[in-house]
Motif scaffolding. Structure first.
Motif, PDB file in Angstrom:
ATOM      1  N   UNK A   1       0.808  -1.211   0.000  1.00 50.90           N
ATOM      2  CA  UNK A   1       0.000   0.000   0.000  1.00 50.90           C
ATOM      3  C   UNK A   1       0.840   1.258   0.000  1.00 50.90           C
ATOM      4  N   UNK A   2       2.134   1.169   0.346  1.00 55.16           N
ATOM      5  CA  UNK A   2       2.988   2.355   0.336  1.00 55.16           C
ATOM      6  C   UNK A   2       3.240   2.850  -1.085  1.00 55.16           C
ATOM      7  N   UNK A   3       3.038   1.983  -2.078  1.00 51.84           N
ATOM      8  CA  UNK A   3       3.275   2.381  -3.458  1.00 51.84           C
ATOM      9  C   UNK A   3       2.086   3.102  -4.066  1.00 51.84           C
ATOM     10  N   UNK A   4       0.916   2.993  -3.448  1.00 52.25           N
ATOM     11  CA  UNK A   4      -0.286   3.572  -4.021  1.00 52.25           C
ATOM     12  C   UNK A   4      -0.151   5.075  -4.262  1.00 52.25           C
ATOM     13  N   UNK A   5       0.405   5.867  -3.319  1.00 47.55           N
ATOM     14  CA  UNK A   5       0.543   7.304  -3.590  1.00 47.55           C
ATOM     15  C   UNK A   5       1.367   7.608  -4.832  1.00 47.55           C
ATOM     16  N   UNK A   6       2.386   6.798  -5.089  1.00 48.74           N
ATOM     17  CA  UNK A   6       3.213   7.060  -6.255  1.00 48.74           C
ATOM     18  C   UNK A   6       2.491   6.706  -7.541  1.00 48.74           C
TER      19      UNK A   6
ATOM     20  N   UNK B   1       9.384   2.771  -9.514  1.00 48.73           N
ATOM     21  CA  UNK B   1      10.320   1.640  -9.448  1.00 48.73           C
ATOM     22  C   UNK B   1      11.393   1.803  -8.380  1.00 48.73           C
ATOM     23  N   UNK B   2      11.862   3.022  -8.169  1.00 49.14           N
ATOM     24  CA  UNK B   2      12.876   3.240  -7.126  1.00 49.14           C
ATOM     25  C   UNK B   2      12.317   2.934  -5.749  1.00 49.14           C
ATOM     26  N   UNK B   3      11.124   3.448  -5.474  1.00 46.77           N
ATOM     27  CA  UNK B   3      10.541   3.212  -4.165  1.00 46.77           C
ATOM     28  C   UNK B   3      10.167   1.751  -3.983  1.00 46.77           C
ATOM     29  N   UNK B   4       9.748   1.098  -5.074  1.00 49.75           N
ATOM     30  CA  UNK B   4       9.413  -0.326  -5.002  1.00 49.75           C
ATOM     31  C   UNK B   4      10.641  -1.142  -4.598  1.00 49.75           C
ATOM     32  N   UNK B   5      11.782  -0.822  -5.184  1.00 50.57           N
ATOM     33  CA  UNK B   5      13.009  -1.552  -4.866  1.00 50.57           C
ATOM     34  C   UNK B   5      13.404  -1.334  -3.410  1.00 50.57           C
ATOM     35  N   UNK B   6      13.350  -0.064  -2.960  1.00 50.40           N
ATOM     36  CA  UNK B   6      13.737   0.241  -1.583  1.00 50.40           C
ATOM     37  C   UNK B   6      12.808  -0.447  -0.594  1.00 50.40           C
ATOM     38  N   UNK B   7      11.495  -0.421  -0.854  1.00 52.31           N
ATOM     39  CA  UNK B   7      10.557  -1.083   0.049  1.00 52.31           C
ATOM     40  C   UNK B   7      10.734  -2.597   0.042  1.00 52.31           C
TER      41      UNK B   7
END
Length: 297
Positions: free
Chosen positions: A2-7, A32-38
Motif C-alpha cells: 500500500x505504500x506504493x499507491x501514492x506514487x 520503481x525506485x521506491x518499489x526496490x527500496x521497500x
C-alpha cells in the motif's frame, strides 16, 4: 504494497493534468525506485531475527516503565479523542498514508523543485531505517501491555505469530510464506511512522505551509497513537525523528546546488580544488567551502 499507491496515483495525476518539467520525470522514476527500496526494507525486517537474534525489548520497556506517565497520558488523550473522532481505530495508518499522498502529490505540483529532495529523503529514511532494525532489534511494547486500539491489537498478534513461525521454520518457512506475509515483519526501533510524519511536516513547513493545518494535528496524533497503541516504545519516536532529520540532511547534501535546510549550501568541489563562490566566480582552496544562499520557499 500500500505504500506504493501514492506514487501510482501521483504518476496518473501528473499524466492527467499534463504537468510538464522535471517533476514529471522524477515521478515516473519514483515508483520503481521506491518499489526496490521497500522490497529491500521489508526483506531486511524479515531477516532480522536470523541476522541479529538479540532484542532490546527489555531495555526499551524499562525506559517506558520509568516514564510511564507519558504512556498513560497518550492513552488518556487517545481515549478522549475516541469519543468524538469517527474511525479512530483506522486513523493511525490512514493518517500516515494521507501525509504520504498529500506530500508527494502537492509538492510535485506546487513545489516541483523540492519534489526530488522530498522523494530522496523518503528513500533514505526507509533504507536507513531498515539498517537500524538490524542494529537495534525490538518487537514492540505490546509484548508487555495491550494497546488502546483493538484493531491494531489484532494485527500485532498476527504479526507476532508470523515472527514466531518464521523463527521456528527458518528459511523453508520464509520461502513458502514470505510473499504472503511480506508486510508482517516487526520492527519497533526506530519509529518510521514518527520519522516519516516529521519528514513530511518539515517539507510542508519549509515549502508549502498551506498543508500545516492538516499536517500538525495528524503528526501529533501519529505520535500519540504510536505510544497509546503500544506499537512503539517512547525511545523509538525521537530515534525515528532524528533519522528523518539525517535523511533530510543527506538528501540536500546529495543534491548539489539545492538549498540547504539552514539557508546554506555546500559549494561543489571540482578537481584541483576549484570552488564556486557565491558571486559565481572560482577560487582555489584545499578545503570545502560554505556559500551563503537565500532559502527558497
Amino acid at each position: 504494497m500500500h505504500y506504493l499507491v501514492p506514487l501510482v496515483g501521483l504518476i496518473g495525476l501528473i499524466g492527467f493534468v499534463g504537468i510538464q518539467g522535471k517533476a514529471c520525470g522524477y515521478a515516473v522514476l519514483a515508483l520503481p525506485c521506491y518499489a526496490v527500496v521497500l522490497w529491500l526494507h521489508f526483506n531486511v525486517k524479515a531477516w532480522v531475527p536470523f541476522i541479529n537474534p538479540a532484542t532490546y525489548d527489555a531495555e526499551f520497556m524499562a525506559v517506558d516503565r520509568q516514564m510511564h506517565g507519558i504512556v498513560d497520558a497518550c492513552i488518556a488523550i487517545r481515549g478522549w479523542l475516541a469519543t468524538w473522532v469517527p474511525g479512530i481505530n483506522d486513523l493511525y495508518m490512514n493518517g500516515f498514508m494521507l501525509l504520504f499522498y498529500c506530500s508527494f502529490i502537492v509538492h510535485s505540483m506546487k513545489t516541483p523543485d523540492q519534489f526530488r529532495t522530498l522523494f530522496l529523503s523518503a528513500l533514505l529514511l526507509q533504507g536507513l531505517g531498515g539498517l537500524c532494525y538490524l542494529l537495534f532489534p525490538a518487537i514492540g511494547p505490546f509484548l508487555y501491555e495491550t494497546g488502546a486500539n483493538p484493531v491494531l491489537t489484532q494485527a500485532q498478534a498476527h504479526m507476532l505469530a508470523v515472527r514466531e513461525a518464521a523463527v521456528a521454520g527458518g528459511r523453508e518457512w520464509l520461502a513458502a510464506n514470505g510473499a504472503r506475509e511480506f508486510v508482517s515483519p516487526l520492527g519497533a526501533m526506530p519509529s518510521l511512522h514518527a520519522g516519516g510524519g516529521f519528514l513530511f511536516l518539515w517539507f510542508a513547513w519549509k515549502h508549502c505551509r498551506v498543508l500545516l493545518p492538516l499536517y500538525v494535528p495528524l503528526f501529533a496524533f501519529i505520535l500519540i497513537g504510536a505510544i497509546a497503541n503500544r506499537f512503539h516504545y517512547i525511545v523509538d519516536l525521537p530515534a525515528g525523528i532524528a533519522l528523518a532529520g539525517l535523511s533530510i540532511w543527506l538528501a540536500h547534501r546529495l543534491h548539489a546546488g539545492q538549498p540547504w535546510p539552514s539557508g546554506w549550501r555546500w559549494a561543489t568541489l571540482p578537481p584541483f580544488g576549484a570552488v564556486m563562490r557565491a558571486d559565481g566566480g572560482l577560487r582555489q582552496t584545499p578545503k570545502t567551502a560554505l556559500a551563503k544562499a537565500p532559502a527558497t520557499r
